[in-house]
Scaffold this motif. Structure first.
Motif, PDB file in Angstrom:
ATOM      1  N   LEU A  84     -19.156  21.866 -39.973  1.00 63.82           N
ATOM      2  CA  LEU A  84     -19.032  21.840 -38.521  1.00 63.82           C
ATOM      3  C   LEU A  84     -17.574  21.629 -38.105  1.00 63.82           C
ATOM      4  O   LEU A  84     -16.763  21.090 -38.853  1.00 63.82           O
ATOM      5  CB  LEU A  84     -19.913  20.732 -37.937  1.00 63.82           C
ATOM      6  N   ILE A  85     -17.245  22.056 -36.900  1.00 64.37           N
ATOM      7  CA  ILE A  85     -15.879  22.008 -36.378  1.00 64.37           C
ATOM      8  C   ILE A  85     -15.707  20.777 -35.483  1.00 64.37           C
ATOM      9  O   ILE A  85     -16.534  20.509 -34.615  1.00 64.37           O
ATOM     10  CB  ILE A  85     -15.574  23.288 -35.582  1.00 64.37           C
ATOM     11  N   PHE A  86     -14.618  20.061 -35.703  1.00 62.46           N
ATOM     12  CA  PHE A  86     -14.322  18.831 -34.969  1.00 62.46           C
ATOM     13  C   PHE A  86     -13.712  19.136 -33.606  1.00 62.46           C
ATOM     14  O   PHE A  86     -12.782  19.937 -33.488  1.00 62.46           O
ATOM     15  CB  PHE A  86     -13.346  17.982 -35.786  1.00 62.46           C
ATOM     16  N   LYS A  87     -14.239  18.475 -32.563  1.00 61.65           N
ATOM     17  CA  LYS A  87     -13.717  18.577 -31.202  1.00 61.65           C
ATOM     18  C   LYS A  87     -13.742  17.177 -30.584  1.00 61.65           C
ATOM     19  O   LYS A  87     -14.458  16.299 -31.042  1.00 61.65           O
ATOM     20  CB  LYS A  87     -14.569  19.524 -30.341  1.00 61.65           C
ATOM     21  N   PHE A  88     -12.982  16.978 -29.521  1.00 59.17           N
ATOM     22  CA  PHE A  88     -12.990  15.691 -28.837  1.00 59.17           C
ATOM     23  C   PHE A  88     -12.515  15.852 -27.404  1.00 59.17           C
ATOM     24  O   PHE A  88     -11.919  16.873 -27.037  1.00 59.17           O
ATOM     25  CB  PHE A  88     -12.113  14.669 -29.567  1.00 59.17           C
ATOM     26  N   CYS A  89     -12.765  14.825 -26.597  1.00 60.08           N
ATOM     27  CA  CYS A  89     -12.286  14.791 -25.216  1.00 60.08           C
ATOM     28  C   CYS A  89     -12.027  13.343 -24.835  1.00 60.08           C
ATOM     29  O   CYS A  89     -12.920  12.498 -24.911  1.00 60.08           O
ATOM     30  CB  CYS A  89     -13.320  15.394 -24.268  1.00 60.08           C
ATOM     31  N   LYS A  90     -10.790  13.056 -24.420  1.00 62.92           N
ATOM     32  CA  LYS A  90     -10.425  11.738 -23.908  1.00 62.92           C
ATOM     33  C   LYS A  90     -10.701  11.729 -22.402  1.00 62.92           C
ATOM     34  O   LYS A  90     -10.119  12.516 -21.665  1.00 62.92           O
ATOM     35  CB  LYS A  90      -8.949  11.451 -24.138  1.00 62.92           C
ATOM     36  N   THR A  91     -11.582  10.836 -21.977  1.00 58.40           N
ATOM     37  CA  THR A  91     -11.885  10.732 -20.547  1.00 58.40           C
ATOM     38  C   THR A  91     -11.272   9.494 -19.905  1.00 58.40           C
ATOM     39  O   THR A  91     -11.251   9.398 -18.681  1.00 58.40           O
ATOM     40  CB  THR A  91     -13.409  10.670 -20.307  1.00 58.40           C
ATOM     41  N   ALA A  92     -10.817   8.546 -20.712  1.00 53.77           N
ATOM     42  CA  ALA A  92     -10.263   7.284 -20.219  1.00 53.77           C
ATOM     43  C   ALA A  92     -11.267   6.554 -19.324  1.00 53.77           C
ATOM     44  O   ALA A  92     -10.877   5.779 -18.465  1.00 53.77           O
ATOM     45  CB  ALA A  92      -8.929   7.501 -19.502  1.00 53.77           C
ATOM     46  N   GLN A  93     -12.541   6.835 -19.498  1.00 55.29           N
ATOM     47  CA  GLN A  93     -13.640   6.251 -18.728  1.00 55.29           C
ATOM     48  C   GLN A  93     -13.497   6.499 -17.228  1.00 55.29           C
ATOM     49  O   GLN A  93     -13.989   5.727 -16.418  1.00 55.29           O
ATOM     50  CB  GLN A  93     -13.784   4.755 -19.019  1.00 55.29           C
ATOM     51  N   LYS A  94     -12.846   7.592 -16.874  1.00 53.48           N
ATOM     52  CA  LYS A  94     -12.731   7.944 -15.461  1.00 53.48           C
ATOM     53  C   LYS A  94     -14.087   8.449 -14.976  1.00 53.48           C
ATOM     54  O   LYS A  94     -14.965   8.768 -15.777  1.00 53.48           O
ATOM     55  CB  LYS A  94     -11.618   8.960 -15.278  1.00 53.48           C
ATOM     56  N   PRO A  95     -14.323   8.538 -13.673  1.00 55.36           N
ATOM     57  CA  PRO A  95     -15.654   8.846 -13.156  1.00 55.36           C
ATOM     58  C   PRO A  95     -16.330  10.094 -13.730  1.00 55.36           C
ATOM     59  O   PRO A  95     -17.557  10.136 -13.838  1.00 55.36           O
ATOM     60  CB  PRO A  95     -15.429   8.990 -11.647  1.00 55.36           C
ATOM     61  N   TYR A  96     -15.560  11.100 -14.132  1.00 55.11           N
ATOM     62  CA  TYR A  96     -16.185  12.305 -14.680  1.00 55.11           C
ATOM     63  C   TYR A  96     -16.759  12.078 -16.077  1.00 55.11           C
ATOM     64  O   TYR A  96     -17.461  12.928 -16.615  1.00 55.11           O
ATOM     65  CB  TYR A  96     -15.208  13.483 -14.659  1.00 55.11           C
ATOM     66  N   ASP A  97     -16.510  10.919 -16.664  1.00 51.75           N
ATOM     67  CA  ASP A  97     -17.036  10.582 -17.989  1.00 51.75           C
ATOM     68  C   ASP A  97     -18.559  10.710 -18.027  1.00 51.75           C
ATOM     69  O   ASP A  97     -19.114  11.160 -19.024  1.00 51.75           O
ATOM     70  CB  ASP A  97     -16.617   9.165 -18.377  1.00 51.75           C
ATOM     71  N   ILE A  98     -19.239  10.372 -16.952  1.00 51.49           N
ATOM     72  CA  ILE A  98     -20.703  10.469 -16.934  1.00 51.49           C
ATOM     73  C   ILE A  98     -21.148  11.927 -17.084  1.00 51.49           C
ATOM     74  O   ILE A  98     -22.156  12.213 -17.730  1.00 51.49           O
ATOM     75  CB  ILE A  98     -21.317   9.815 -15.674  1.00 51.49           C
ATOM     76  N   ALA A  99     -20.394  12.859 -16.534  1.00 45.42           N
ATOM     77  CA  ALA A  99     -20.721  14.280 -16.693  1.00 45.42           C
ATOM     78  C   ALA A  99     -20.514  14.715 -18.138  1.00 45.42           C
ATOM     79  O   ALA A  99     -21.323  15.466 -18.697  1.00 45.42           O
ATOM     80  CB  ALA A  99     -19.885  15.132 -15.746  1.00 45.42           C
ATOM     81  N   VAL A 100     -19.436  14.250 -18.769  1.00 48.80           N
ATOM     82  CA  VAL A 100     -19.164  14.579 -20.170  1.00 48.80           C
ATOM     83  C   VAL A 100     -20.265  14.024 -21.064  1.00 48.80           C
ATOM     84  O   VAL A 100     -20.828  14.737 -21.908  1.00 48.80           O
ATOM     85  CB  VAL A 100     -17.781  14.049 -20.600  1.00 48.80           C
ATOM     86  N   CYS A 101     -20.604  12.740 -20.880  1.00 48.98           N
ATOM     87  CA  CYS A 101     -21.663  12.128 -21.692  1.00 48.98           C
ATOM     88  C   CYS A 101     -22.994  12.841 -21.481  1.00 48.98           C
ATOM     89  O   CYS A 101     -23.728  13.103 -22.442  1.00 48.98           O
ATOM     90  CB  CYS A 101     -21.800  10.648 -21.368  1.00 48.98           C
ATOM     91  N   SER A 102     -23.309  13.179 -20.247  1.00 50.89           N
ATOM     92  CA  SER A 102     -24.562  13.892 -19.962  1.00 50.89           C
ATOM     93  C   SER A 102     -24.577  15.254 -20.647  1.00 50.89           C
ATOM     94  O   SER A 102     -25.589  15.648 -21.232  1.00 50.89           O
ATOM     95  CB  SER A 102     -24.748  14.045 -18.455  1.00 50.89           C
ATOM     96  N   ALA A 103     -23.464  15.974 -20.600  1.00 51.20           N
ATOM     97  CA  ALA A 103     -23.386  17.283 -21.267  1.00 51.20           C
ATOM     98  C   ALA A 103     -23.602  17.130 -22.767  1.00 51.20           C
ATOM     99  O   ALA A 103     -24.301  17.951 -23.392  1.00 51.20           O
ATOM    100  CB  ALA A 103     -22.039  17.955 -20.982  1.00 51.20           C
ATOM    101  N   LEU A 104     -23.044  16.089 -23.363  1.00 48.61           N
ATOM    102  CA  LEU A 104     -23.218  15.881 -24.798  1.00 48.61           C
ATOM    103  C   LEU A 104     -24.658  15.488 -25.145  1.00 48.61           C
ATOM    104  O   LEU A 104     -25.190  15.912 -26.174  1.00 48.61           O
ATOM    105  CB  LEU A 104     -22.218  14.835 -25.307  1.00 48.61           C
ATOM    106  N   ILE A 105     -25.303  14.704 -24.285  1.00 47.40           N
ATOM    107  CA  ILE A 105     -26.721  14.366 -24.493  1.00 47.40           C
ATOM    108  C   ILE A 105     -27.563  15.635 -24.452  1.00 47.40           C
ATOM    109  O   ILE A 105     -28.425  15.862 -25.301  1.00 47.40           O
ATOM    110  CB  ILE A 105     -27.194  13.345 -23.441  1.00 47.40           C
ATOM    111  N   ILE A 106     -27.305  16.473 -23.458  1.00 50.05           N
ATOM    112  CA  ILE A 106     -28.048  17.729 -23.318  1.00 50.05           C
ATOM    113  C   ILE A 106     -27.783  18.639 -24.520  1.00 50.05           C
ATOM    114  O   ILE A 106     -28.697  19.269 -25.050  1.00 50.05           O
ATOM    115  CB  ILE A 106     -27.677  18.424 -21.987  1.00 50.05           C
ATOM    116  N   ALA A 107     -26.530  18.688 -24.961  1.00 51.77           N
ATOM    117  CA  ALA A 107     -26.183  19.506 -26.129  1.00 51.77           C
ATOM    118  C   ALA A 107     -26.953  19.030 -27.352  1.00 51.77           C
ATOM    119  O   ALA A 107     -27.502  19.850 -28.103  1.00 51.77           O
ATOM    120  CB  ALA A 107     -24.681  19.459 -26.379  1.00 51.77           C
ATOM    121  N   LYS A 108     -27.001  17.733 -27.577  1.00 52.01           N
ATOM    122  CA  LYS A 108     -27.719  17.218 -28.747  1.00 52.01           C
ATOM    123  C   LYS A 108     -29.191  17.581 -28.668  1.00 52.01           C
ATOM    124  O   LYS A 108     -29.797  17.969 -29.669  1.00 52.01           O
ATOM    125  CB  LYS A 108     -27.525  15.707 -28.884  1.00 52.01           C
TER     126      LYS A 108
END
Length: 156
Positions: A84-108
């Motif tokens: 598998l290919i490694f990827k990442f995203c630094k959100t600094a816990q800014k408000p859009y972090d919830i969208a990133v986490c939700s997208a990753l939950i949906i992806a899983k």
């Protein structure tokens, strides 16, 4: 390094799995209208091959990009054990972090073994996204993060 989410993903996600992911992502998307950039140079995009999002103005950080077919040009790190290919995203816990986490939950949920996810956050920091996915999509609480390893992963 900053507050970051990490994932290993297959070179290519089937169009069927991607379409299911995208459908759920679009269902939950209205919950992020006030936190996602829709006009700037990092504006929200989502289609049959990728999603791309960031926060607005000073509430933005790194752009989150998830692709159906992962671009392996340039800097790419592949895990020798699983391919598998490694990827990442630094959100600094800014408000859009919830969208990133939700997208990753949906992806899983839809990509299964084709994605492994971990985070600098712990279960408490993912709770809002997990609860939102559970409320709107009917899953999220059942996806548990293993935070005990540097590259933990969601399991079902």
């Amino acid at each position: 390094m900053g507050y970051t989410h990490y994932w290993y993903i297959a070179d290519e996600i089937s169009q069927d799995s991607w379409d299911k992911f995208l459908g759920d992502f679009r269902t939950i998307l209205p919950n992020f209208e006030s936190t996602l950039d829709i006009q700037g140079d990092q504006k929200l995009q989502h289609d049959k091959d990728m999603i791309y999002l960031n926060g607005i103005g000073e509430l933005s950080h790194e752009t989150f990009c998830l692709e159906r077919v992962t671009d392996i040009t340039g800097f790419t790190q592949r895990d020798d054990d699983n391919g598998l290919i490694f990827k990442f995203c630094k959100t600094a816990q800014k408000p859009y972090d919830i969208a990133v986490c939700s997208a990753l939950i949906i992806a899983k949920k839809h990509f299964g073994e084709s994605i492994m996810i971990s985070s600098d956050g712990d279960n408490e920091e993912w709770q809002e996204s997990k609860a939102l996915c559970q409320k709107i999509l009917g899953y999220g609480d059942d996806l548990n993060m293993n935070y005990s390893t540097p590259m933990g992963e969601f399991s079902q």
